[in-house]
Motif scaffolding. Structure first.
Motif, PDB file in Angstrom:
ATOM      1  N   SER A   1       0.672  -1.009  -0.067  1.00 38.97           N
ATOM      2  CA  SER A   1       0.262   0.007   0.087  1.00 38.97           C
ATOM      3  C   SER A   1       0.796   1.083   0.153  1.00 38.97           C
ATOM      4  CB  SER A   1      -0.271  -0.498   1.309  1.00 38.97           C
ATOM      5  OG  SER A   1      -1.797   0.892   1.398  1.00 38.97           O
ATOM      6  N   GLY A   2       0.606   2.116  -0.542  1.00 39.26           N
ATOM      7  CA  GLY A   2       1.431   3.639  -1.511  1.00 39.26           C
ATOM      8  C   GLY A   2       2.160   3.567  -1.242  1.00 39.26           C
TER       9      GLY A   2
ATOM     10  N   SER B   1       3.109   4.700  -4.760  1.00 39.84           N
ATOM     11  CA  SER B   1       3.298   5.067  -5.841  1.00 39.84           C
ATOM     12  C   SER B   1       4.878   6.374  -5.036  1.00 39.84           C
ATOM     13  CB  SER B   1       2.552   5.790  -5.971  1.00 39.84           C
ATOM     14  OG  SER B   1       2.049   7.115  -4.605  1.00 39.84           O
TER      15      SER B   1
ATOM     16  N   LEU C   1      -0.723  -0.668  -4.285  1.00 42.55           N
ATOM     17  CA  LEU C   1      -2.088  -0.094  -4.649  1.00 42.55           C
ATOM     18  C   LEU C   1      -1.152   1.606  -4.391  1.00 42.55           C
ATOM     19  CD1 LEU C   1      -3.565  -2.464  -2.090  1.00 42.55           C
ATOM     20  CD2 LEU C   1      -3.946  -2.067  -4.625  1.00 42.55           C
ATOM     21  N   ALA C   2      -1.762   2.356  -4.476  1.00 44.66           N
ATOM     22  CA  ALA C   2      -2.039   3.876  -4.282  1.00 44.66           C
ATOM     23  C   ALA C   2      -2.769   4.693  -4.579  1.00 44.66           C
ATOM     24  CB  ALA C   2      -0.523   4.640  -5.134  1.00 44.66           C
ATOM     25  N   ARG C   3      -2.456   5.527  -4.174  1.00 41.55           N
ATOM     26  CA  ARG C   3      -3.376   6.928  -5.122  1.00 41.55           C
ATOM     27  C   ARG C   3      -3.576   7.807  -6.396  1.00 41.55           C
ATOM     28  NH1 ARG C   3      -4.800  10.483   0.109  1.00 41.55           N
ATOM     29  NH2 ARG C   3      -2.716  10.268   0.034  1.00 41.55           N
ATOM     30  N   ASN C   4      -2.301   7.475  -6.187  1.00 40.51           N
ATOM     31  CA  ASN C   4      -1.844   8.394  -7.116  1.00 40.51           C
ATOM     32  C   ASN C   4      -1.641   7.965  -8.526  1.00 40.51           C
ATOM     33  OD1 ASN C   4      -0.354  10.361  -9.305  1.00 40.51           O
ATOM     34  ND2 ASN C   4       0.057  11.245  -7.558  1.00 40.51           N
ATOM     35  N   GLU C   5      -2.511   7.616 -10.011  1.00 38.13           N
ATOM     36  CA  GLU C   5      -2.816   6.352 -10.948  1.00 38.13           C
ATOM     37  C   GLU C   5      -0.943   6.747 -11.703  1.00 38.13           C
ATOM     38  OE1 GLU C   5      -4.787   4.733 -14.671  1.00 38.13           O
ATOM     39  OE2 GLU C   5      -5.260   6.490 -13.412  1.00 38.13           O
TER      40      GLU C   5
ATOM     41  N   LEU D   1       1.991   5.434  -9.619  1.00 38.32           N
ATOM     42  CA  LEU D   1       2.210   4.459  -9.392  1.00 38.32           C
ATOM     43  C   LEU D   1       2.543   3.458 -10.541  1.00 38.32           C
ATOM     44  CD1 LEU D   1       0.369   1.119  -7.388  1.00 38.32           C
ATOM     45  CD2 LEU D   1      -1.458   1.924  -9.025  1.00 38.32           C
TER      46      LEU D   1
END
Length: 63
Positions: free
Chosen positions: A12-13, A15, A36-40, A43
């Motif tokens: 997770s995280g 990126s 997994l990350a929020r910033n595609e 990532l």
């Protein structure tokens, strides 16, 4: 024999920072890494870095 080699790992995280470094290290150790990350965009960069590590080591089945 490494316990990591061939294991499925989830980072997770992934990126940037510690997450990206962990993903790269696990890939280098032969793990199958799920990122997994929020910033595609970041990532995708991290995924390319992991793939590069795997493909230079001659791993089979890298995607």
């Amino acid at each position: 024999m490494s316990l990591i080699k061939g294991a499925v790992t989830v980072v997770s995280g992934a990126s940037s920072g510690i997450g990206a470094a962990t993903a790269s290290r696990l890939a280098a150790m032969g793990a199958n890494v799920v990122l997994l990350a929020r910033n595609e965009d970041k990532l995708k960069q991290s995924a390319r870095a992991c793939f590069s590590i795997v493909s230079t080591r001659g791993a089979v089945g890298a995607q």
